[in-house]
Every structure is written in C-alpha cells, then in structure tokens.
Design a protein around this motif. Structure first.
Motif: not given
Ligand code: HEC
Length: 154
Positions: A58, A61-62, A72, A81-82, A86, A90, A98, A101-102, A104, A107
């Motif tokens: 994760c 990106c985050h 991210a 915030r969430r 939610w 998600f 979204y 848009r870009r 996630m 999984y």
């Molecule tokens: C390839 C990149 C990518 C990976 C890897 C990824 N994410 Fe994300 N994630 C995103 C993006 C981009 C967004 C925001 C979506 C948007 O704004 O369009 C997001 C949004 C989120 C959000 C919501 C956040 C918010 O404030 O709205 C959560 C929770 C989240 N991800 C959890 C995870 C978790 C847990 C993992 C690993 C299991 C993970 N993500 C892996 C790209 C990724």
C-alpha cells in the motif's frame, strides 16, 4: 585563540557531552515509545492488517505516518475523515468509487481481510504523532476563494 591542547580538549569535551545528551534522548524515546504508540492496543487483527499492508505494498502509493509514496492520500488519520463503513465499502471495490479518475487497485479482499486492514488503520490512527498530519493551514482561505468564485460564476 585556543592553543592546540585547548582545542583538543574543547573537541573531546564537546564530543563526550553531546554523545551523552544523544544517548539520553535516545533512551528517553525508547522509554516513551510503547505508551505513545499504544503498543498494548496492537491486537492480532491489527497485526494481520499490518501484514496485508506490507504484502500488498500500500505504501507504493500511500503514505502512513508520512512515510511512503505521494500518489494517493495520507492514511494515518483516514478513519477520522472517513467512516469505517465507508472505508469497508471502498476496500470492497475501490474502482466503483470515483469513476473516470485515477484508480486504486481492486484487491478482492475477503471481509475478514478488510476488517484486519481497518483494525490496522484504527491502531495507526491512535498513535501519538504530536498532531501529525496537520490540517492544511490554507484550507479556510481556499474554501472562501472557491465559494466566491462560485458566486461570481453564477
Ligand atoms: C496503485 C496505487 C495504490 C495502491 C497500491 C493502494 N492504493 Fe489506496 N488509493 C489509491 C488512490 C489513487 C486513492 C484515491 C482515489 C481517488 O482519489 O481517486 C486511494 C484511496 C484509498 C483510501 C481512501 C482514502 C481517502 O481518504 O479517501 C483508502 C482507505 C485506501 N486507499 C487504502 C489502501 C490500502 C489499505 C491499500 C493496500 C492494501 C492501498 N490503498 C493500496 C491508490 C492506491
């Protein structure tokens, strides 16, 4: 002007003094960490969530606690915030949220895995981070600007 032996003494004294200060601060950090991180709240589900967090990368990106990639959103306080429901929805299918848009990664988590990820995010959210992440200082000004731009557009 210091003589050569005074300069050596000054150097050695300074090195010893600040090494002691550095060691003291390090020990103090180690002493405070369990309470500040809420180590006792780290249950089995949060630990499994942590494994999922690492396995699925994760952080590719985050960011969490400010560490990771800036593609991210920062997730340390995501449950402030969430709503938990939610986040659950998600994670079930991020791509339904979204559209256009870009995106996630989807999984295909089981409900139990989602619960574990949420437990981990809940634990991270209660770590005492001295107020990090701070609310954006310009948010109020930006909201005023957006609202007045909307007003003039109308
Ligand atoms: C390839 C990149 C990518 C990976 C890897 C990824 N994410 Fe994300 N994630 C995103 C993006 C981009 C967004 C925001 C979506 C948007 O704004 O369009 C997001 C949004 C989120 C959000 C919501 C956040 C918010 O404030 O709205 C959560 C929770 C989240 N991800 C959890 C995870 C978790 C847990 C993992 C690993 C299991 C993970 N993500 C892996 C790209 C990724």
């Amino acid at each position: 002007m210091l003589s050569k032996s005074q300069a050596r003494l000054f150097f050695l004294g300074g090195t010893v003094l600040f090494s002691v200060v550095f060691l003291g601060l390090t020990l103090d950090t180690i002493r405070q960490t369990p309470a500040r991180s809420g180590e006792a709240n780290l249950d089995a589900s949060a630990l499994r969530g942590r494994m999922i967090w690492d396995e699925k990368n994760c952080m590719g990106c985050h960011t969490i606690l400010g560490e990771g990639a800036y593609y991210a959103p920062e997730l340390t306080q995501v449950l402030k915030r969430r709503d938990e429901n939610w986040v659950r929805g998600f994670l079930r299918n991020p791509q339904a949220f979204y559209p256009g848009r870009r995106k996630m990664v989807h999984y295909n988590f089981t409900e139990e895995q989602i619960t574990d990820v949420i437990s981990f995010l809940r634990w991270i959210g209660q770590v005492d981070t001295n107020g990090f992440p701070f609310a954006p200082p310009l948010r109020a000004a930006a909201e005023r600007a957006v609202n007045s731009a909307k007003g003039s557009a109308q």
